[in-house]
Design a protein around this motif. Structure first.
Motif, PDB file in Angstrom:
ATOM      1  N   ASP A 271      24.390  21.946   6.425  1.00 27.26           N
ATOM      2  CA  ASP A 271      24.954  20.042   5.393  1.00 27.26           C
ATOM      3  C   ASP A 271      26.381  20.749   5.990  1.00 27.26           C
ATOM      4  O   ASP A 271      27.424  20.897   4.987  1.00 27.26           O
ATOM      5  N   SER A 314      20.900  15.251   5.803  1.00 22.70           N
ATOM      6  CA  SER A 314      21.757  16.208   4.121  1.00 22.70           C
ATOM      7  C   SER A 314      20.434  17.006   3.152  1.00 22.70           C
ATOM      8  O   SER A 314      20.022  16.336   2.725  1.00 22.70           O
ATOM      9  N   ILE A 315      20.761  17.783   2.480  1.00 22.32           N
ATOM     10  CA  ILE A 315      19.908  18.711   1.837  1.00 22.32           C
ATOM     11  C   ILE A 315      19.457  18.298   0.480  1.00 22.32           C
ATOM     12  O   ILE A 315      18.056  17.730   0.623  1.00 22.32           O
ATOM     13  N   MET A 316      20.309  17.226   0.565  1.00 19.18           N
ATOM     14  CA  MET A 316      19.672  16.750  -1.021  1.00 19.18           C
ATOM     15  C   MET A 316      18.774  14.965  -0.422  1.00 19.18           C
ATOM     16  O   MET A 316      17.611  14.696  -1.291  1.00 19.18           O
ATOM     17  N   ASN A 317      19.081  14.790   0.661  1.00 16.02           N
ATOM     18  CA  ASN A 317      18.238  13.544   1.292  1.00 16.02           C
ATOM     19  C   ASN A 317      17.892  14.082   2.377  1.00 16.02           C
ATOM     20  O   ASN A 317      16.580  12.469   2.703  1.00 16.02           O
ATOM     21  N   GLN A 318      17.581  15.108   2.849  1.00 13.79           N
ATOM     22  CA  GLN A 318      16.258  14.997   4.258  1.00 13.79           C
ATOM     23  C   GLN A 318      14.976  14.516   3.781  1.00 13.79           C
ATOM     24  O   GLN A 318      14.287  15.398   3.159  1.00 13.79           O
TER      25      GLN A 318
END
Lengths: 330, 143
Positions: A271, A314-318
């Motif tokens: 990220d 990104s980590i939160m959105n993948q």
């Protein structure tokens, strides 16, 4: 019949800049066109999608896809290209990481539709008309693609072989990638066809960077007259160079604009936004909590800086595209 | 029916928190506990990953200010966390869900209580929307 390798170029959710950069190869494109058999290029040639559907699986040697996947039409075409192509190249920041349209993932689809068709100050829509996937007009049914809940990078939808980042990728890198394909010198599957270094490593201002950058105030590029010879970060201007892959030719830096990160993350970084945030924090020079909060408040739109081109990965959105999102597959 | 305890991930520095007792002893009392050698080692990647994997809150226990074993790792952590608050807010995650507590407890006796207090704070905020930050409506539109 020709024995030239078949190449298809497709755009999904994109602005057209990626296609433009292929044109920007200028006269060298003539050599490329002579070497391959272009079977699809919607922006320049009049081939239809059903021509691709009729081809045998794997008949296309190289499928170049730019743009993100936001609706059922994008997903359907991406899957068709994967089926018909031996090699898929994700071309440009949108295909590789979701791109700037990926910032829309901070809002729900309903929120976006409400704003665009009802609430935006420039909209006059008393009947609340909003596009539907199916509409009946004069007894006939008209259809539109289904917009998905979020923006996806290409590899969240289909298997991708190579990545060519950039917004858009510079012409010299495009030519280099196509040449590597024609000469069978492509690297291992999954590689990015750009530099393996960080932009800071190749930045012409690198030598001006002090051993320890101490930021006491964060300024936006339009608020100051940046010294064109000094490291942006040392001037308190956010530059994504430390966390961004090099290969762009420093085109932004050379016109005194800090890096915005369109070449995406460096190898092995999960990220890049979060990694850059770590680096930026270590540069902040504040003695107490109040001073720290003050500088933190000066970073306007933190997420926009950190994930301008990469929010969907990104980590939160993948999020992999769920098959049930593609109604046309039913 | 008993209310489900919110999932709190607790990172703690081994130089100030519970170094006199075994890790097994603390792990028996704390779920989702991750011992580290310095809060300066915590990257925003780790915190975001915790939230991504369903944490309702993240508690970080570091050395007292001015007493970091590695000089200023805890201050570095504070800088990262302060910047990270803005990112979390964009995802609809309230800043109360991430807390840095600087102090020391060699026997680690207070650690369960600190986690419980964090859980109480988080419970008052209500549940997070799981792994679908795009569905949160907390972001406000600027007209």
């Amino acid at each position: 019949m020709t024995d030239k390798k078949k190449v298809a170029i497709l755009w999904l959710g994109s602005c057209g800049g990626c296609d433009e950069t292929i044109v920007d190869i200028n006269e060298l494109i003539l050599g490329v066109v002579n070497s391959v058999d272009l079977v699809l290029w919607p922006v320049a040639l009049d081939f239809k999608y059903h021509h691709i559907e009729k081809m045998a699986d794997g008949e296309i040697a190289l499928g170049i896809i730019n743009g993100h996947v936001r609706n059922s039409d994008h997903a359907e075409m991406a899957k068709l290209m994967r089926q018909k192509s031996q090699v898929i190249l994700a071309f440009g920041a949108c295909a590789c990481f979701g791109g700037t349209p990926g910032l829309a993932n901070l809002r729900s689809k309903e929120d976006i539709f409400r704003w665009v068709y009802q609430e935006a100050p420039t909209v006059i829509n008393p009947k609340g008309v909003c596009p539907q996937t199916t509409t009946r007009v004069d007894g006939k049914e008209l259809t539109l693609p289904e917009m998905f809940e979020s923006v996806h990078s290409l590899d969240q939808v289909i298997d991708v072989d190579y990545y060519l980042p950039g917004c858009p990728p510079p012409p010299y890198l495009v030519l280099k990638a196509i040449t590597a394909f024609l000469e069978n010198t492509l690297p291992a599957k999954g590689s990015s066809l750009a530099s393996h270094k960080a932009l800071c490593d190749t930045c012409p201002r690198n030598a001006s960077k002090p051993n320890k950058v101490a930021i006491t105030e964060i300024k936006r590029i339009h608020e100051v007259e940046a010294d064109p010879t000094k490291c942006f970060l040392s001037q308190g201007i956010i530059c994504m160079g430390p966390a961004t892959r090099s290969g762009c030719g420093e085109s932004c830096i050379n016109i005194n604009i800090p890096c915005r990160g369109c070449f995406g993350h460096i190898e092995l970084v999960a990220d890049s936004g979060a990694k850059f945030l770590s680096g930026l924090a270590s540069m902040i020079d504040a003695d107490d909590e109040a001073g720290l909060e003050k500088i933190s408040d000066q970073v306007r739109d933190t997420i926009g800086y950190l994930y301008r081109f990469s929010l969907p990965i990104s980590i939160m959105n993948q999020k992999k595209l769920q098959s049930d999102e593609v109604k046309s597959d039913d | 029916m008993k209310e489900k305890e919110p999932k709190i991930v607790c990172f703690s520095c081994r130089f100030s928190w519970g170094y006199l007792v075994s890790e097994e002893d603390i792990a028996a009392r704390l779920e989702n506990w991750i011992p580290i050698i310095c809060t300066g080692k915590i990257d925003p990647v780790h915190i975001l990953t915790a939230f991504r994997q369903g944490a309702e809150g993240v508690l970080i226990l570091g050395c007292p200010e001015g007493d970091c074993h590695y000089q200023d790792g805890n201050i570095e952590a504070r800088k990262r966390i302060t910047l990270l608050y803005n990112v979390l807010q964009s995802y609809g995650i309230e800043r109360e869900r991430l807390k840095l507590h600087l102090g020391a407890d060699p026997e680690g006796k207070t650690m369960p209580q600190l986690v419980k207090e964090m859980a109480d704070t988080v419970r008052k905020l209500g549940p997070r929307s799981g792994d679908t930050p795009t569905q949160k409506k907390s972001a406000t539109r600027t007209k």
